[in-house]
Design a protein around this motif. Structure first.
Motif: not given
Length: 81
Positions: A67-73, A2-11, A58-62
């Motif tokens: 949207d993904a981070a409440p602190a960055a709203r 089983t291959t386990q992937t690392k979650p993508i985080t803001a950090d 990049l605009e889409t990524a921003a």
């Protein structure tokens, strides 16, 4: 096996991409998600202004970062620091 992937985080995004995005945004590398999102937005504007493909992505990524981070709203119109 089983291959386990690392979650993508803001950090992890900041650690991986902050230096490159900061270079394009002409800023010091971001250390917070809000500042990173701001710099991604600025980098998108620089790409578009220079006629370099990728500004739209990049605009889409921003947008997704906000949207993904409440602190960055708060819209990243200015850096926090």
């Amino acid at each position: 096996m089983t291959t386990q992937t690392k979650p993508i985080t803001a950090d992890s995004l900041i650690a991986k991409y902050a230096a490159g995005i900061a270079f394009v945004a002409e800023e010091e590398p971001a250390t917070t998600l809000h500042d990173f999102t701001y710099q991604v937005t600025v980098a998108a504007e620089h790409f578009e202004g220079a006629g370099i493909n990728g500004g739209d992505e990049l605009e889409t990524a921003a947008t997704y970062l906000v949207d993904a981070a409440p602190a960055a709203r708060t819209p990243p119109s200015e850096p926090c620091s």
